[in-house]
Scaffold this motif. Structure first.
Motif, PDB file in Angstrom:
ATOM      1  N   SER A 170      -6.778   5.218   4.465  1.00 21.60           N
ATOM      2  CA  SER A 170      -5.876   5.489   3.356  1.00 21.60           C
ATOM      3  C   SER A 170      -5.870   4.328   2.379  1.00 21.60           C
ATOM      4  O   SER A 170      -5.984   3.166   2.775  1.00 21.60           O
ATOM      5  CB  SER A 170      -4.455   5.725   3.865  1.00 21.60           C
ATOM      6  N   SER A 222      -3.435   2.986  -0.911  1.00 18.42           N
ATOM      7  CA  SER A 222      -2.170   3.211  -1.602  1.00 18.42           C
ATOM      8  C   SER A 222      -2.018   2.262  -2.783  1.00 18.42           C
ATOM      9  O   SER A 222      -2.422   1.101  -2.713  1.00 18.42           O
ATOM     10  CB  SER A 222      -0.991   3.008  -0.640  1.00 18.42           C
ATOM     11  N   THR A 268      -0.945   7.734  -2.481  1.00 19.07           N
ATOM     12  CA  THR A 268      -1.825   7.469  -1.347  1.00 19.07           C
ATOM     13  C   THR A 268      -2.928   8.515  -1.317  1.00 19.07           C
ATOM     14  O   THR A 268      -2.664   9.704  -1.477  1.00 19.07           O
ATOM     15  CB  THR A 268      -1.045   7.501  -0.020  1.00 19.07           C
TER      16      THR A 268
END
Length: 336
Positions: free
Chosen positions: A41, A43, A61
């Protein structure tokens, strides 16, 4: 088909903005990697306000596939880092890719548009697994993220924080964590070496030359953004002592005169030739602009201490592994 969006801005993020645990997507309609694919991920805070509105930041995200096969890149610093870590880019704004980064393009690389406009149909036809934007292209996120997972690697926080964050993230994406860590260690050592050189070099002034006019570059004092970060690099990253403590106040944000250079008389002039960087036709080279009687009376000229920085590295790319090394080499050139 092309689309132009206002440039977005990002708020300061620490290197910890790369999140390796799964997080929620920014939008339920966002594209997702194939089932079973390993992902990480990324972000950041995305500016969702209009062009003439005050910034409004929304935590965003995106899930990114590990070892993607087809990567499209609009951010030249990211193209640099991807290539330096052994990756290959399938699509980019080809006319904007500097010569020294073209080796990182696939042999059949396609033109994805420009730094400001995306050719959405062309990109979608190539079905990318990952799209990387940043800086000038940040405003394209919404349209590109509808095609493939898209991350914004714009400058966020200090230059060095951004370099560490983006290199670490791209190393994770490419499965090149060790290479990324080694590159960061080498670059940090180079920056420290450059700082040791500038510590004994007296005062300096960053100067941008464009259209025959001079602009004094100012330190960011820890408040770097995509718009002012390139100006502050010589002071903020490489430790040059500004000849004027508050450059912005001294110049009122306006172009400066040759007399300004003589009045403040820095030991070194660090010059970025913007017209050369952008390929402006018929423009006078920075060295020619500074070749006059007033500049000849300055300490920097008389001591042969006018340093012409690599214009593409310092103005167009200003980030990435190879480019940061070019910057280091420029600064170390004064060591003799």
């Amino acid at each position: 088909m092309s689309v132009t969006r206002p440039l977005g801005a990002v708020s300061a993020l620490a290197a910890a903005a790369v999140v390796l645990a799964a997080c929620g997507s920014a939008d339920a309609a966002d594209p997702a990697p194939a089932d079973g694919a390993q992902t990480i991920s990324f972000s950041w805070d995305r500016n969702v306000a209009g062009e003439d509105e005050d910034p409004v930041y929304e935590p965003t995200t995106v899930e990114v596939p590990v070892e993607p096969e087809t990567i499209v890149v609009f951010d030249m610093a990211s193209l640099d880092t991807i290539g330096a870590l052994g990756g290959e880019v399938a699509g980019a704004p080809l006319e904007s890719v500097p010569d020294y980064l073209r080796e990182h393009l696939a042999d059949d690389a396609f033109n994805a548009g420009t730094l400001f406009e995306a050719d959405l149909l062309e990109i979608e036809a190539h079905q990318p697994d990952l799209i990387v934007i940043g800086g000038r292209s940040a405003g394209l996120w919404e349209d590109l993220n509808a095609i493939a997972p898209t991350v914004d690697l714009s400058i966020s926080g200090t230059f060095e924080e951004t370099l560490e964050r983006n290199t670490t993230f791209l190393g994770e994406v490419l499965g090149a964590q060790d290479e990324a860590a080694a590159a960061l260690e080498e670059l940090q050592a180079g920056i420290e070496e450059a700082r040791a050189v500038t510590a004994d070099a007296g005062t300096g002034l960053g100067l941008m030359v464009s259209g025959g006019e001079l602009s004094a570059l100012a330190p960011t004092h820890g408040e770097a953004t995509g718009r002012n970060a390139r100006g502050g690099l010589i002071y903020d990253v490489f430790g040059v002592t500004p000849v004027v403590e508050d450059v912005e106040a001294a110049t009122h944000g306006e172009p400066v005169t040759f007399e300004f250079l003589l009045e403040h008389d820095p030991d070194y002039l660090w010059v970025v030739d913007r017209d050369t960087a952008t390929g402006a036709e018929g423009a006078q080279a920075a060295a020619a602009v500074l070749d006059n009687e007033i500049v000849h009376r300055t300490t920097a000229y008389q001591e042969d201490q006018i340093v012409y920085l690599d214009p593409v590295a310092w103005y167009i790319v200003f980030g990435g592994i190879t480019t940061t090394q070019l910057m280091i080499d420029d600064v170390l050139s004064i060591a003799g």
